[in-house]
Design an enzyme around this catalytic site. Structure first.
Site, PDB file in Angstrom:
ATOM      1  CG  PHE A  50      29.141  46.695  55.225  1.00  0.00           C
ATOM      2  CD1 PHE A  50      28.481  45.277  55.380  1.00  0.00           C
ATOM      3  CD2 PHE A  50      30.511  46.674  55.416  1.00  0.00           C
ATOM      4  CE1 PHE A  50      29.068  44.285  55.810  1.00  0.00           C
ATOM      5  CE2 PHE A  50      31.273  45.402  55.675  1.00  0.00           C
ATOM      6  CZ  PHE A  50      30.486  44.200  55.999  1.00  0.00           C
ATOM      7  CE  LYS A  51      31.518  44.703  58.676  1.00  0.00           C
ATOM      8  NZ  LYS A  51      32.754  44.385  59.383  1.00  0.00           N
TER       9      LYS A  51
END
Length: 493
Positions: free
Chosen positions: A109-110
């Site tokens: 998700f980063k």
């Protein structure tokens, strides 16, 4: 839109200044003077593609950046580097909607924020007419590091240094970082845990003598961690996108509230959802899911934040954190923006390892539910959803799934729910395969990748397959006390 520190009544600064600085000189985090409220109905955004929605949200926070440049930067960030044109698919499985945030270049998700942060940094440097070279300093528990390296590699006038815990990341996470190309990148293994890396980075940011030394050599420090407001704001977008997807597909009615479940370590991802609610997104409950390092669960249960405990190494390493930096921004809001109180709490945390919030602050946390999952419960969740749906989730998403099930069992709350699915199962292949009963004894993570793919019939992402043949570019290590000297070595000071 201007930004101020969580710890002192400093003169507000512009968004471009806040993005460049990353952290305030007093050690506080930058927060908007006022979180912008939507001036249009939420439903009016439902037909926007992800890029256009991102522009609509971010332009409200980054008002001093050239808006046409901002839009172009967003289009550059969310392009073919994501393996799906929708950027964030939403999948309904076992009673919840999974917000799949792992379709970017590093499978976590980063990527959602770190694909755009380098663009925001360049726009900010241009706006502020900064002639110095920026040194991005980042601590990672596994995913932030690679996503930041990927985003900033070969960017002009920027260097990036990433510290990761030597024995606290998966084999695949480690290889993703130490094979990173780019003359402006530098990766270092810390002999310690993530909190050692993170506190070491914070200490460097607060070292005025070191900052002056760097400045004399034409360098400025900044951060790619979610302490940087330029990293946090883009995360708000996908909660709006998830809600609007449910609305568009008639899963909810206009204005109907949803619940959000987030596997949480540093508190940035769930804080972004909290900011989305303040903006006007209809959210009922924030379900904060921890692993065995359940300091946040204890905080929401008792009102006391106490990091005086041993860090446990788990199969969800990105959450192996005892010092949740972004919680400071929540404290600032629920204290009525009381900088002095926040500063005292942070001072208490630094000196005693704990602090306690006031009764009024605790009352302001009624929208939050804290839960945690043991290692056995994580494994059970991975197996359970696979048996029911033939859907494979990673260990961090399994933490969220377990806590969600526990929440529903306790409350009978059947509100439509988004679960932040934060990483590809292939990043933690050995642990996922083991949970599914696949024999992975005495084999490598990469052999486990193949077994997981064959058994479950899911395709291995190209980026994982190519890792084995990539050359190791970074073979550096240091202790917490050596972090400054190894930065100086990289910068040739």
């Amino acid at each position: 839109m201007e930004y101020k520190s969580t710890r002192t009544k400093t003169q507000p600064i512009s968004s471009s200044e806040a993005i460049i600085k990353g952290i305030s000189q007093d050690g506080g985090l930058y927060v908007p003077v006022e979180i912008p409220k939507l001036d249009i109905p939420v439903a009016s955004l439902k037909d926007l593609e992800y890029k256009d929605l991102a522009f609509d949200i971010m332009k409200r926070f980054f008002t001093d950046l050239n808006q046409e440049d901002l839009k172009n930067s967003i289009y550059n960030a969310y392009d073919e580097k994501f393996d799906t044109p929708t950027i964030v698919p939403i999948t309904y499985k076992d009673g919840a909607h999974f917000l799949e945030l792992f379709h970017g270049p590093t499978l976590a998700f980063k990527d959602m924020a770190l694909s755009i942060l380098p663009e925001l940094m360049n726009l900010s440097l241009k706006k502020q007419e900064v002639k110095k070279e920026i040194v991005i300093l980042t601590a990672t528990s596994g995913d932030t590091g690679k996503a930041a390296l990927e985003g900033f590699a070969n960017k002009e006038s920027i260097k990036i240094v990433v510290f990761f815990p030597k024995d606290g990341v998966s084999e695949i996470q480690k290889l993703q970082m130490i094979t990173q190309e780019g003359d402006n990148t530098f990766v270092v293994a810390i002999e310690g845990n993530f909190d050692d890396a993170q506190s070491g980075v914070k200490t460097i940011f607060n070292d005025k003598a070191f900052a002056e030394k760097l400045e004399s050599e034409n360098f400025l420090l900044s951060s790619a961690n979610s302490i940087n407001i330029g990293r946090l704001v883009p995360q708000i977008v996908y909660y709006f996108y998830g809600y609007l997807n449910l609305l568009k597909n008639n899963k909810i009615a206009d204005g109907e509230k949803i619940n959000v479940v987030v596997p949480t370590g540093n508190f940035g991802n769930i804080l972004a959802a909290y900011y989305a609610k303040i903006m006007g997104l209809p959210i009922n409950k924030f379900i904060c899911a921890s692993n065995d390092n359940n300091v946040l669960y204890d905080f929401f249960t008792t009102g006391i934040y106490d990091k005086n405990r041993d860090l446990k190494i788990t199969t969800s390493p990105s959450m192996d954190i005892l010092l949740s930096s972004n919680l400071e921004r929540l404290l600032y809001t629920i204290s009525g923006e009381d900088e002095a109180l926040v500063a005292k709490m942070m001072s208490d945390l630094n000196s005693t390892g704990k602090y306690e919030i006031t009764p009024a602050m605790k009352e302001a946390l009624t929208d939050f539910y804290g839960g945690f999952a043991t290692e056995a419960e994580v494994n059970a969740s991975i197996l359970d959803i696979y048996n029911k749906e033939k859907y494979v989730i990673d260990t961090h998403t399994a933490v969220a799934m377990h806590v969600y099930k526990k929440y529903v069992a306790e409350t009978n709350d059947t509100t439509q729910t988004l679960i932040a699915s934060t990483a590809s199962p292939f990043k933690f292949s050995t642990n996922v395969a083991s949970a599914l009963g696949i024999d992975v004894a005495n084999i490598t993570d990469f052999e486990a990748v193949n077994k997981l793919s064959e058994t479950c019939g899911i395709e291995i992402p190209d980026r994982v397959s190519k890792l084995l043949n990539m050359e190791i570019k970074h073979n550096n290590s240091c202790t917490k006390t050596e972090m400054k000297s190894i930065i100086e070595k990289f910068l040739k000071l």
